[in-house]
Design an enzyme around this catalytic site. Structure first.
Site, PDB file in Angstrom:
ATOM      1  N   ARG A 201     -12.916   6.294  -1.950  1.00 31.32           N
ATOM      2  CA  ARG A 201     -11.837   5.487  -1.382  1.00 31.32           C
ATOM      3  C   ARG A 201     -12.093   4.023  -1.705  1.00 31.32           C
ATOM      4  O   ARG A 201     -13.241   3.578  -1.764  1.00 31.32           O
ATOM      5  CB  ARG A 201     -11.784   5.644   0.151  1.00 31.32           C
ATOM      6  CG  ARG A 201     -11.129   6.899   0.637  1.00 31.32           C
ATOM      7  CD  ARG A 201     -10.911   6.842   2.143  1.00 31.32           C
ATOM      8  NE  ARG A 201      -9.829   5.932   2.521  1.00 31.32           N
ATOM      9  CZ  ARG A 201      -8.546   6.253   2.477  1.00 31.32           C
ATOM     10  NH1 ARG A 201      -8.169   7.447   2.092  1.00 31.32           N
ATOM     11  NH2 ARG A 201      -7.623   5.384   2.832  1.00 31.32           N
TER      12      ARG A 201
ATOM     13  N   HIS B 194      -3.776  -5.547   2.503  1.00 33.65           N
ATOM     14  CA  HIS B 194      -3.412  -5.749   3.902  1.00 33.65           C
ATOM     15  C   HIS B 194      -4.158  -6.997   4.360  1.00 33.65           C
ATOM     16  O   HIS B 194      -4.704  -7.734   3.573  1.00 33.65           O
ATOM     17  CB  HIS B 194      -3.907  -4.575   4.759  1.00 33.65           C
ATOM     18  CG  HIS B 194      -3.408  -3.234   4.356  1.00 33.65           C
ATOM     19  ND1 HIS B 194      -2.209  -2.724   4.773  1.00 33.65           N
ATOM     20  CD2 HIS B 194      -3.970  -2.266   3.601  1.00 33.65           C
ATOM     21  CE1 HIS B 194      -2.058  -1.496   4.311  1.00 33.65           C
ATOM     22  NE2 HIS B 194      -3.107  -1.195   3.588  1.00 33.65           N
TER      23      HIS B 194
ATOM     24  N   CYS C 179       0.796  -1.228   0.000  1.00 34.56           N
ATOM     25  CA  CYS C 179       0.000   0.000   0.000  1.00 34.56           C
ATOM     26  C   CYS C 179       0.835   1.287   0.000  1.00 34.56           C
ATOM     27  O   CYS C 179       1.398   1.634  -1.029  1.00 34.56           O
ATOM     28  CB  CYS C 179      -0.994  -0.066   1.158  1.00 34.56           C
ATOM     29  SG  CYS C 179      -2.366   1.073   0.955  1.00 34.56           S
TER      30      CYS C 179
END
Ligand code: GLN
Length: 243
Positions: free
Chosen positions: A129, A193, A93
């Site tokens: 997002r 993640h 990320c």
């Protein structure tokens, strides 16, 4: 056999359990009798990166990226030297973003990045997002398998020539992208993640093999019992209606 891992900015770049990747790599190496050494490196700390077989950099919110990016840029020559010496890279990320050309955050600040690769990242507006569970089909070093993870990034990463995988469910590099992450034969970079590796044992072993390569060449890893890991992956694939 020995596996030396450098865990960069362990105290600042660690979102949604990224540190778990280190535990998975360590356990999967040690179960095979491979000695695993993990060193950490944070701001202003000197480390010869090319001494390491694997460079690991986790994710961080814009604030942490702001805190580390100048220090990271100061290490560019050392990172290049490590790349030339065959070190493998795993970037998550925020770490992934900082290996591209630049990261432009929501306020318009541009963080110059290492520029090893041609991709660049621009933050989206708050309504777009990329958040949620994600599943991919990835091909790494000739083997194709599914991977699952959790993404939460505003950054939209463009111009990725060689993505890690094709998105089966979720967002990926951009809000409506059909591809996720970046890879070349030394670097695996992803928005996933979770942490990434516990539910993706195939990817974990690919990374261990890449890291062992510069000292030991192509190595066969003894198979491990991945029943639980694959069960956990299957639960997520079912939840996402991928299978
Ligand atoms: N700050 C970056 C973004 O939101 C990275 C976030 C992360 O590492 N999860 O795009």
């Amino acid at each position: 056999m020995k596996l030396k891992i450098l865990w960069m900015y362990h105290d600042l770049m660690d979102l949604y359990g990224d540190k778990g990747n280190i535990e998975v790599l360590r356990r999967r190496a040690e179960k095979r009798g491979i000695e695993c050494i993990v060193d950490t490196c944070t701001l202003n700390e000197e480390k010869k990166i090319s001494d390491y077989d694997l460079f690991f950099l986790g994710g961080g919110a814009d604030r942490e990226q702001q805190l580390i990016y100048k220090d990271l840029l100061g290490r560019r020559a050392g990172i290049q030297e490590a790349m030339d010496s065959g070190t493998a890279f795993l970037l998550i990320c925020g770490g992934y973003q900082l290996f591209g050309k630049y990261y432009k955050d929501q306020d318009g600040n541009v963080l110059e990045s290492l520029g090893f690769f041609d991709y660049y990242t621009v933050a989206s507006d708050r309504d777009h997002r990329c958040i949620g569970n994600i599943a991919l089909e990835a091909t790494i070093d000739g083997d194709t398998f599914r991977m699952v993870g959790f993404e939460n990034h505003g950054g939209q990463t463009h111009d990725v020539a060689t993505p890690l995988g094709k998105v089966l469910s979720g967002h990926g590099n951009t809000y409506q992208s059909s591809f996720e992450g970046f890879q070349n034969d030394q670097v695996i970079a992803t928005y996933m993640h979770g942490p990434l590796l516990p539910k993706n044992p195939m990817a974990a072993d690919k990374i261990i093999k890449r890291a062992l390569k510069r000292n030991y060449g192509e190595t066969e890893l003894a198979p491990l019992d991945d029943t639980l890991e694959l069960k956990a992956q299957e639960v997520m694939l079912k939840r996402l209606k991928v299978i």
